[in-house]
Design a protein around this motif. Sequence first.
Motif, PDB file in Angstrom:
ATOM      1  N   ARG A  89       0.830  -1.209   0.000  1.00 44.20           N
ATOM      2  CA  ARG A  89       0.000   0.000   0.000  1.00 44.20           C
ATOM      3  C   ARG A  89       0.865   1.259   0.000  1.00 44.20           C
ATOM      4  N   LYS A  90       1.851   1.298   0.904  1.00 38.74           N
ATOM      5  CA  LYS A  90       2.730   2.470   0.984  1.00 38.74           C
ATOM      6  C   LYS A  90       3.550   2.640  -0.296  1.00 38.74           C
ATOM      7  N   SER A  91       4.000   1.524  -0.857  1.00 38.08           N
ATOM      8  CA  SER A  91       4.776   1.580  -2.092  1.00 38.08           C
ATOM      9  C   SER A  91       3.956   2.174  -3.231  1.00 38.08           C
ATOM     10  N   ILE A  92       2.707   1.748  -3.331  1.00 35.23           N
ATOM     11  CA  ILE A  92       1.832   2.275  -4.375  1.00 35.23           C
ATOM     12  C   ILE A  92       1.534   3.751  -4.134  1.00 35.23           C
ATOM     13  N   GLU A  93       1.306   4.132  -2.876  1.00 34.12           N
ATOM     14  CA  GLU A  93       1.068   5.544  -2.559  1.00 34.12           C
ATOM     15  C   GLU A  93       2.251   6.402  -2.988  1.00 34.12           C
ATOM     16  N   HIS A  94       3.465   5.967  -2.671  1.00 34.77           N
ATOM     17  CA  HIS A  94       4.667   6.724  -3.054  1.00 34.77           C
ATOM     18  C   HIS A  94       4.812   6.789  -4.569  1.00 34.77           C
ATOM     19  N   TYR A  95       4.565   5.686  -5.233  1.00 38.35           N
ATOM     20  CA  TYR A  95       4.646   5.651  -6.689  1.00 38.35           C
ATOM     21  C   TYR A  95       3.670   6.653  -7.301  1.00 38.35           C
ATOM     22  N   LEU A  96       2.442   6.664  -6.817  1.00 37.32           N
ATOM     23  CA  LEU A  96       1.433   7.560  -7.377  1.00 37.32           C
ATOM     24  C   LEU A  96       1.739   9.019  -7.067  1.00 37.32           C
ATOM     25  N   GLU A  97       2.319   9.307  -5.914  1.00 29.08           N
ATOM     26  CA  GLU A  97       2.742  10.672  -5.607  1.00 29.08           C
ATOM     27  C   GLU A  97       3.820  11.118  -6.598  1.00 29.08           C
ATOM     28  N   ASP A  98       4.789  10.248  -6.857  1.00 34.34           N
ATOM     29  CA  ASP A  98       5.831  10.561  -7.835  1.00 34.34           C
ATOM     30  C   ASP A  98       5.231  10.734  -9.222  1.00 34.34           C
ATOM     31  N   PHE A  99       4.283   9.873  -9.567  1.00 33.68           N
ATOM     32  CA  PHE A  99       3.612   9.967 -10.864  1.00 33.68           C
ATOM     33  C   PHE A  99       2.917  11.321 -11.010  1.00 33.68           C
ATOM     34  N   ASP A 142       3.675  14.139  -9.452  1.00 29.66           N
ATOM     35  CA  ASP A 142       4.703  15.170  -9.576  1.00 29.66           C
ATOM     36  C   ASP A 142       5.291  15.199 -10.983  1.00 29.66           C
ATOM     37  N   ILE A 143       5.570  14.029 -11.533  1.00 28.80           N
ATOM     38  CA  ILE A 143       6.137  13.949 -12.882  1.00 28.80           C
ATOM     39  C   ILE A 143       5.130  14.448 -13.910  1.00 28.80           C
TER      40      ILE A 143
END
Length: 73
Positions: free
Chosen positions: A32-42, A44-45
């Motif tokens: 869950r945390k990994s996906i949250e971080h990925y989507l936050e980066d997504f 931002d990008i």
Amino acid sequence: MAQMTARLPDELVAAIDHAAKVLHRSRAEIVRKSIEHYLEDFDDISVAIDRLRDPGDAELDWGEVKRFLLAHD
């Protein structure tokens, strides 16, 4: 809360299990945390790409900026 199922390579599952053990968290929390971080980066990008594609956004010449900053040091 919705539930999802995903097929992951054994190496990735082992890495998730290792992180869960070290961090004293569940597999689900690590994922869950990994996906949250990925989507936050997504997000931002995506914003950065939109800004780069904006034709109204001013372009700066790095050489000019560098000369300006060094002259005003």
